[in-house]
Design a protein around this motif. Sequence first.
Motif, PDB file in Angstrom:
ATOM      1  N   UNK A   1       1.024  -0.740  -0.366  1.00 16.66           N
ATOM      2  CA  UNK A   1      -0.187  -0.005  -0.047  1.00 16.66           C
ATOM      3  C   UNK A   1       0.497   1.154   0.438  1.00 16.66           C
ATOM      4  N   UNK A   2       0.436   2.235  -1.034  1.00 20.31           N
ATOM      5  CA  UNK A   2       1.567   3.507  -1.143  1.00 20.31           C
ATOM      6  C   UNK A   2       0.287   4.188   0.443  1.00 20.31           C
ATOM      7  N   UNK A   3       2.187   4.665   1.706  1.00 23.39           N
ATOM      8  CA  UNK A   3       1.328   5.552   2.614  1.00 23.39           C
ATOM      9  C   UNK A   3       1.791   6.605   2.340  1.00 23.39           C
ATOM     10  N   UNK A   4       0.746   7.233   2.405  1.00 23.98           N
ATOM     11  CA  UNK A   4       1.797   9.238   2.723  1.00 23.98           C
ATOM     12  C   UNK A   4       2.614   8.762   3.801  1.00 23.98           C
ATOM     13  N   UNK A 152      -3.428   3.212  17.746  1.00 23.10           N
ATOM     14  CA  UNK A 152      -2.420   4.239  17.099  1.00 23.10           C
ATOM     15  C   UNK A 152      -2.966   6.108  16.935  1.00 23.10           C
ATOM     16  N   UNK A 153      -2.492   6.163  16.543  1.00 20.63           N
ATOM     17  CA  UNK A 153      -2.780   7.614  17.071  1.00 20.63           C
ATOM     18  C   UNK A 153      -3.118   8.397  15.374  1.00 20.63           C
ATOM     19  N   UNK A 154      -2.678   7.493  14.763  1.00 24.25           N
ATOM     20  CA  UNK A 154      -3.420   7.688  12.853  1.00 24.25           C
ATOM     21  C   UNK A 154      -4.475   6.646  12.218  1.00 24.25           C
ATOM     22  N   UNK A 155      -4.867   7.375  11.127  1.00 29.06           N
ATOM     23  CA  UNK A 155      -5.818   5.991  10.528  1.00 29.06           C
ATOM     24  C   UNK A 155      -5.956   6.592   8.903  1.00 29.06           C
ATOM     25  N   UNK A 156      -5.046   5.751   8.218  1.00 27.45           N
ATOM     26  CA  UNK A 156      -6.030   5.568   6.851  1.00 27.45           C
ATOM     27  C   UNK A 156      -6.779   4.431   6.554  1.00 27.45           C
ATOM     28  N   UNK A 157      -7.597   5.179   5.359  1.00 24.34           N
ATOM     29  CA  UNK A 157      -9.224   4.889   5.500  1.00 24.34           C
ATOM     30  C   UNK A 157      -9.097   5.195   3.497  1.00 24.34           C
ATOM     31  N   UNK A 158      -9.060   3.633   2.834  1.00 27.81           N
ATOM     32  CA  UNK A 158      -9.253   3.293   1.443  1.00 27.81           C
ATOM     33  C   UNK A 158     -10.901   3.335   1.245  1.00 27.81           C
ATOM     34  N   UNK A 159     -11.172   3.866   0.342  1.00 33.28           N
ATOM     35  CA  UNK A 159     -12.960   4.345  -0.048  1.00 33.28           C
ATOM     36  C   UNK A 159     -12.921   3.819  -1.062  1.00 33.28           C
ATOM     37  N   UNK A 160     -13.893   3.159  -1.048  1.00 34.55           N
ATOM     38  CA  UNK A 160     -15.079   3.311  -2.405  1.00 34.55           C
ATOM     39  C   UNK A 160     -16.463   3.325  -2.329  1.00 34.55           C
ATOM     40  N   UNK A 183     -17.684  15.770   7.336  1.00 28.83           N
ATOM     41  CA  UNK A 183     -16.783  13.856   7.336  1.00 28.83           C
ATOM     42  C   UNK A 183     -15.878  13.988   6.767  1.00 28.83           C
ATOM     43  N   UNK A 184     -14.658  13.123   6.996  1.00 26.82           N
ATOM     44  CA  UNK A 184     -13.464  13.105   6.348  1.00 26.82           C
ATOM     45  C   UNK A 184     -13.822  12.213   4.903  1.00 26.82           C
ATOM     46  N   UNK A 185     -14.995  11.871   4.584  1.00 23.29           N
ATOM     47  CA  UNK A 185     -14.851  11.587   2.898  1.00 23.29           C
ATOM     48  C   UNK A 185     -16.798  12.474   2.528  1.00 23.29           C
ATOM     49  N   UNK A 186     -16.532  13.193   1.779  1.00 18.41           N
ATOM     50  CA  UNK A 186     -16.982  13.329   0.943  1.00 18.41           C
ATOM     51  C   UNK A 186     -17.237  13.861  -1.425  1.00 18.41           C
ATOM     52  N   UNK A 190     -20.465   8.525  -7.710  1.00 17.00           N
ATOM     53  CA  UNK A 190     -19.558   7.580  -7.448  1.00 17.00           C
ATOM     54  C   UNK A 190     -18.189   8.193  -7.489  1.00 17.00           C
ATOM     55  N   UNK A 191     -17.101   7.249  -5.870  1.00 23.84           N
ATOM     56  CA  UNK A 191     -15.826   7.548  -6.601  1.00 23.84           C
ATOM     57  C   UNK A 191     -14.691   7.031  -5.312  1.00 23.84           C
ATOM     58  N   UNK A 192     -13.905   6.542  -5.392  1.00 24.24           N
ATOM     59  CA  UNK A 192     -12.946   5.485  -4.898  1.00 24.24           C
ATOM     60  C   UNK A 192     -11.503   6.460  -4.525  1.00 24.24           C
ATOM     61  N   UNK A 193     -10.814   6.586  -3.549  1.00 22.16           N
ATOM     62  CA  UNK A 193      -9.859   7.191  -3.078  1.00 22.16           C
ATOM     63  C   UNK A 193      -9.534   6.449  -1.326  1.00 22.16           C
ATOM     64  N   UNK A 194      -8.165   7.618  -1.108  1.00 16.32           N
ATOM     65  CA  UNK A 194      -7.913   7.039   0.507  1.00 16.32           C
ATOM     66  C   UNK A 194      -7.474   8.337   0.913  1.00 16.32           C
ATOM     67  N   UNK A 195      -7.977   8.200   2.569  1.00 20.88           N
ATOM     68  CA  UNK A 195      -7.876   9.468   3.561  1.00 20.88           C
ATOM     69  C   UNK A 195      -6.968   9.016   4.638  1.00 20.88           C
ATOM     70  N   UNK A 196      -6.180  10.399   4.952  1.00 19.45           N
ATOM     71  CA  UNK A 196      -5.428   9.549   6.636  1.00 19.45           C
ATOM     72  C   UNK A 196      -6.301  10.462   7.668  1.00 19.45           C
ATOM     73  N   UNK A 197      -5.960  10.148   8.209  1.00 17.58           N
ATOM     74  CA  UNK A 197      -7.223  11.362   9.673  1.00 17.58           C
ATOM     75  C   UNK A 197      -6.425  10.799  11.363  1.00 17.58           C
ATOM     76  N   UNK A 198      -5.918  11.275  11.731  1.00 20.66           N
ATOM     77  CA  UNK A 198      -5.799  11.149  13.269  1.00 20.66           C
ATOM     78  C   UNK A 198      -6.944  10.758  13.869  1.00 20.66           C
TER      79      UNK A 198
END
Length: 227
Positions: A1-4, A152-160, A183-186, A190-198
């Motif tokens: 996985x290509x993590x930031x 942990x202290x941060x999450x990466x969410x890959x979504x569809x 929202x963390x995703x808006x 239709x979309x797919x992507x990835x977001x990192x949040x605390x």
Amino acid sequence: MDLPELKDFRTNWALSLFLGVLGVDRFHRGRPVTGALKLLTVGGAGFWWAGDLLAVAAGYAVDGRGHPMKGRRSHRVLAVAVSLAVILGTGVAAVSAAGPYTGKLAAGAGRTTLSVLTALFPPAEPDWEWQEVATLSARTGTGPSEKFLVSGDALTISYTLDGAGFIYLLPAGSNGVPNFTEPIISTMKAAAGKVTVRAAPGEYRLYAQSAGGWEAHITERVVRKPG
């Protein structure tokens, strides 16, 4: 996985402390528009500068892609202490003409700041790794997911998302989405992507509102265990 690759908060905090009134900290985080506004308003007459300084120290500031900045908890505690000392010292200096002793108070705050700064930037950093948490999905686009545990202290969410909608990250005990929650995703389609949040350790749910089904794969950042 290509993590930031997350920025180290200490660099941005130092920029916020010494050059924050010019917006340099926001340019460094990849937020040039608000950086320019902060420059033109001279740090929002000091209020914006103070707010950003505390936000970076406490871990609430994110970069232009919405990613948190990394840093040890002990470093953040020290950074918050220094930030408060500097902000209070600046306020004292601003009213120093009101009495003969206010200058001494400001000088004392400055000495406290310098003494804490010497302990703020040790070279040691924890060894982080990303590990699996959960894969969640639903055929319908409205409602809460199953609970999942974060350590942990941060999450990466890959979504569809199969249609327009939102995804919220909420504590497991929440009854619906509280007012004014972002929202963390808006998305409007239709979309797919990835977001990192605390995310502080605890139990969470995803809450989706979508025109179609959705899926989310979640990983968390934790300190690598020895061996």
